[in-house]
Enzyme design. Structure first.
Site, PDB file in Angstrom:
ATOM      1  N   CYS A   1     -19.721  19.965  -4.744  1.00  0.00           N
ATOM      2  CA  CYS A   1     -19.293  18.827  -5.570  1.00  0.00           C
ATOM      3  C   CYS A   1     -20.460  18.005  -6.106  1.00  0.00           C
ATOM      4  CB  CYS A   1     -18.336  17.931  -4.788  1.00  0.00           C
ATOM      5  SG  CYS A   1     -16.734  18.711  -4.570  1.00  0.00           S
TER       6      CYS A   1
ATOM      7  N   HIS B   1     -18.135  10.602  -8.054  1.00  0.00           N
ATOM      8  CA  HIS B   1     -17.405  11.867  -7.897  1.00  0.00           C
ATOM      9  C   HIS B   1     -15.957  11.566  -7.513  1.00  0.00           C
ATOM     10  CE1 HIS B   1     -16.263  15.831  -6.818  1.00  0.00           C
ATOM     11  NE2 HIS B   1     -16.228  15.592  -5.524  1.00  0.00           N
TER      12      HIS B   1
ATOM     13  N   ASN C   1      -9.625  16.574  -7.995  1.00  0.00           N
ATOM     14  CA  ASN C   1     -11.047  16.851  -7.781  1.00  0.00           C
ATOM     15  C   ASN C   1     -11.411  18.153  -8.517  1.00  0.00           C
ATOM     16  OD1 ASN C   1     -13.586  17.501  -6.853  1.00  0.00           O
ATOM     17  ND2 ASN C   1     -13.132  17.128  -4.693  1.00  0.00           N
TER      18      ASN C   1
HETATM   19  O1  UT7 Z   1     -15.310  16.713  -2.985  1.00  0.00           O
HETATM   20  C1  UT7 Z   1     -15.972  17.268  -1.892  1.00  0.00           C
HETATM   21  C2  UT7 Z   1     -15.924  16.387  -0.714  1.00  0.00           C
HETATM   22  N1  UT7 Z   1     -14.577  16.260  -0.211  1.00  0.00           N
HETATM   23  C3  UT7 Z   1     -14.089  15.082   0.099  1.00  0.00           C
HETATM   24  O2  UT7 Z   1     -14.740  14.087  -0.102  1.00  0.00           O
HETATM   25  C4  UT7 Z   1     -12.729  15.052   0.754  1.00  0.00           C
HETATM   26  C5  UT7 Z   1     -12.758  14.134   1.922  1.00  0.00           C
HETATM   27  N2  UT7 Z   1     -11.509  14.098   2.678  1.00  0.00           N
HETATM   28  C6  UT7 Z   1     -10.377  13.547   2.194  1.00  0.00           C
HETATM   29  O3  UT7 Z   1     -10.315  13.146   1.066  1.00  0.00           O
HETATM   30  C7  UT7 Z   1      -9.213  13.375   3.142  1.00  0.00           C
HETATM   31  O4  UT7 Z   1      -9.636  13.678   4.450  1.00  0.00           O
HETATM   32  C8  UT7 Z   1      -7.964  14.244   2.798  1.00  0.00           C
HETATM   33  C9  UT7 Z   1      -7.314  13.732   1.541  1.00  0.00           C
HETATM   34  C10 UT7 Z   1      -8.375  15.700   2.659  1.00  0.00           C
HETATM   35  C11 UT7 Z   1      -6.953  14.121   3.932  1.00  0.00           C
HETATM   36  O5  UT7 Z   1      -6.612  12.748   4.149  1.00  0.00           O
HETATM   37  P1  UT7 Z   1      -6.655  12.113   5.618  1.00  0.00           P
HETATM   38  O6  UT7 Z   1      -6.224  10.714   5.456  1.00  0.00           O
HETATM   39  O7  UT7 Z   1      -8.032  12.349   6.171  1.00  0.00           O
HETATM   40  O8  UT7 Z   1      -5.572  12.936   6.363  1.00  0.00           O
HETATM   41  P2  UT7 Z   1      -5.705  13.792   7.716  1.00  0.00           P
HETATM   42  O9  UT7 Z   1      -6.366  15.093   7.437  1.00  0.00           O
HETATM   43  O10 UT7 Z   1      -6.250  12.923   8.795  1.00  0.00           O
HETATM   44  O11 UT7 Z   1      -4.191  14.049   8.030  1.00  0.00           O
HETATM   45  C12 UT7 Z   1      -3.271  12.997   8.383  1.00  0.00           C
HETATM   46  C13 UT7 Z   1      -1.891  13.574   8.582  1.00  0.00           C
HETATM   47  C14 UT7 Z   1      -1.868  14.799   9.490  1.00  0.00           C
HETATM   48  O12 UT7 Z   1      -0.676  14.768  10.228  1.00  0.00           O
HETATM   49  P3  UT7 Z   1      -0.663  14.243  11.736  1.00  0.00           P
HETATM   50  O13 UT7 Z   1      -1.600  15.104  12.489  1.00  0.00           O
HETATM   51  O14 UT7 Z   1      -1.103  12.813  11.672  1.00  0.00           O
HETATM   52  O15 UT7 Z   1       0.772  14.405  12.130  1.00  0.00           O
HETATM   53  C15 UT7 Z   1      -1.817  15.953   8.517  1.00  0.00           C
HETATM   54  O16 UT7 Z   1      -1.231  17.110   9.068  1.00  0.00           O
HETATM   55  O17 UT7 Z   1      -1.365  14.010   7.322  1.00  0.00           O
HETATM   56  C16 UT7 Z   1      -0.976  15.384   7.407  1.00  0.00           C
HETATM   57  N3  UT7 Z   1      -1.211  16.014   6.115  1.00  0.00           N
HETATM   58  C17 UT7 Z   1      -0.348  15.963   5.101  1.00  0.00           C
HETATM   59  N4  UT7 Z   1       0.876  15.408   4.991  1.00  0.00           N
HETATM   60  C18 UT7 Z   1       1.514  15.524   3.813  1.00  0.00           C
HETATM   61  C19 UT7 Z   1      -2.323  16.702   5.712  1.00  0.00           C
HETATM   62  N5  UT7 Z   1      -2.164  17.098   4.438  1.00  0.00           N
HETATM   63  C20 UT7 Z   1      -0.941  16.648   4.040  1.00  0.00           C
HETATM   64  C21 UT7 Z   1      -0.228  16.742   2.832  1.00  0.00           C
HETATM   65  N6  UT7 Z   1       0.982  16.170   2.752  1.00  0.00           N
HETATM   66  N7  UT7 Z   1      -0.730  17.380   1.738  1.00  0.00           N
END
Ligand code: UT7
Length: 331
Positions: free
Chosen positions: A116, A256, A286
């Site tokens: 990225c 970004h 993204n």
């Molecule tokens: O561009 C290159 C660099 N990349 C980035 O900068 C991305 C950085 N990361 C992020 O933007 C975020 O971590 C994400 C958007 C990928 C994920 O958001 P998060 O707030 O970190 O969510 P999480 O992975 O901690 O997941 C929270 C909950 C989980 O459920 P439990 O374990 O709390 O029950 C996931 O299973 O949300 C669940 N979950 C979803 N729920 C609905 C994960 N993906 C989804 C989804 N829809 N698509």
């Protein structure tokens, strides 16, 4: 003698017509519009559906748009740099094909891959060629067909990424406009958190790797988020500080577009109001190497000659950094 700086003198862009909305994703994986919107800021993304069309298809369209707007011939271009994490093919530079297709017959061309941060690093490379005095017109394109490496049954990645391309032209400037300063970083610890396991030299493609879905992007989102949020804010604050810029001196942040929460944290750290933050993540998601040039493409009409813009990115590798650039024209 006055120093020659490298300024952006034109912008072009292209996104595919096909819109993949959060509502449609709800029918594909276990997710919902509310979760995607509040956690990422994304409402929809574009997907390239044309058959046999790769990243070059979009890169060519963005470059042609730029040439039309700038009113120059492709034969005047000295160097074509394509920043991409999704080249048309693993070997054979996409940039070489793009250069030939647009008619840049006097140019040399190669690709740059830093996930990225590819476009941000590409700005540094493109500007350096201009500052050296060796070349006069460098075409930098950021393009990615992320849909080609995304598993549309994996809700943790398929909601994030989209396809698109943007292009900028770097030319010499004698008024001190253009790239002023850069701070680029990397840390190999990051590759365990954001990667494609197979298809490279460690784990070449096999029936097994295809069966195991190892050719798709894997991301440990939470870990990447932690690194991204602190590092993008740190480098943006650092580049302001070492150039003696207060929040009032900065007209724009071009961050970004990975997650609105990361962008907001960066803007807060810099003390910038929301109106100064370029944002189009809600429309494109993204697009990896295309996020920064697509911001310029969307905001071009609002940019004024002399505006101070801070670019910031964070990506796989890890790779990250910031660039301070003075805008060079009114459109
Ligand atoms: O561009 C290159 C660099 N990349 C980035 O900068 C991305 C950085 N990361 C992020 O933007 C975020 O971590 C994400 C958007 C990928 C994920 O958001 P998060 O707030 O970190 O969510 P999480 O992975 O901690 O997941 C929270 C909950 C989980 O459920 P439990 O374990 O709390 O029950 C996931 O299973 O949300 C669940 N979950 C979803 N729920 C609905 C994960 N993906 C989804 C989804 N829809 N698509």
């Amino acid at each position: 003698m006055k120093k020659t700086t490298a300024a952006i003198t034109a912008v072009g862009g292209y996104v595919p017509d096909f819109v993949l909305s959060n509502k449609v994703l709800e029918t594909m994986v276990d997710t919902n519009d509310e979760w995607i919107t509040t956690r990422t800021g994304i409402k929809e993304r574009r997907i390239l559906k044309e058959e046999n069309a790769g990243t070059s298809y979009m890169a060519i369209k963005a470059a042609e748009d730029l040439l039309r707007k700038r009113g120059i011939e492709a034969s005047e271009i000295d160097f074509v740099l394509v920043a991409t994490a999704t080249p048309d093919m693993p070997v054979a530079a996409t940039a070489a094909y793009v250069a030939s297709e647009i008619g840049a017959t006097n140019a040399f061309a190669y690709d740059l891959q830093a996930a990225c941060s590819s476009f941000l690093y590409g700005m540094s490379t493109a500007a350096s060629y201009i500052e050296s005095g060796r070349y006069k017109k460098v075409l930098l394109i950021g393009a990615d067909k992320m849909s080609s490496i995304i598993d549309y049954t994996d809700r943790t990645t398929c909601i994030i990424f989209g396809d698109g391309a943007g292009a900028v032209l770097f030319e010499p400037n004698e008024e001190g406009l253009g790239l002023q300063d850069e701070y680029l970083r990397s840390d190999g610890i990051g590759r365990q958190f954001l990667k494609i396991d197979a298809g490279g030299s460690i784990l070449p493609a096999s029936e097994e790797t295809v069966k195991n879905k190892q050719h798709f992007v894997f991301q440990d989102g939470k870990s990447v988020f932690k690194f991204a949020v602190s590092n993008m804010a740190d480098v943006s604050a650092l580049i302001m500080e070492r150039n003696n810029l207060t929040k009032d001196d900065v007209q724009w942040l071009a961050p970004h577009q990975a997650n609105k929460r990361i962008i907001d944290a960066t803007a807060n750290r810099m003390g910038l109001e929301a109106e100064k933050v370029m944002m189009n993540i809600h429309r494109y998601g993204n697009t990896t190497s295309a996020t920064l040039p697509l911001l310029l493409y969307d905001y071009e009409k609002q940019l004024k000659k002399g505006d101070n813009i801070i670019f910031a990115a964070f990506g796989g590798g890890f790779t990250w950094g910031s660039i301070y650039l003075k805008w060079a024209y009114n459109s």
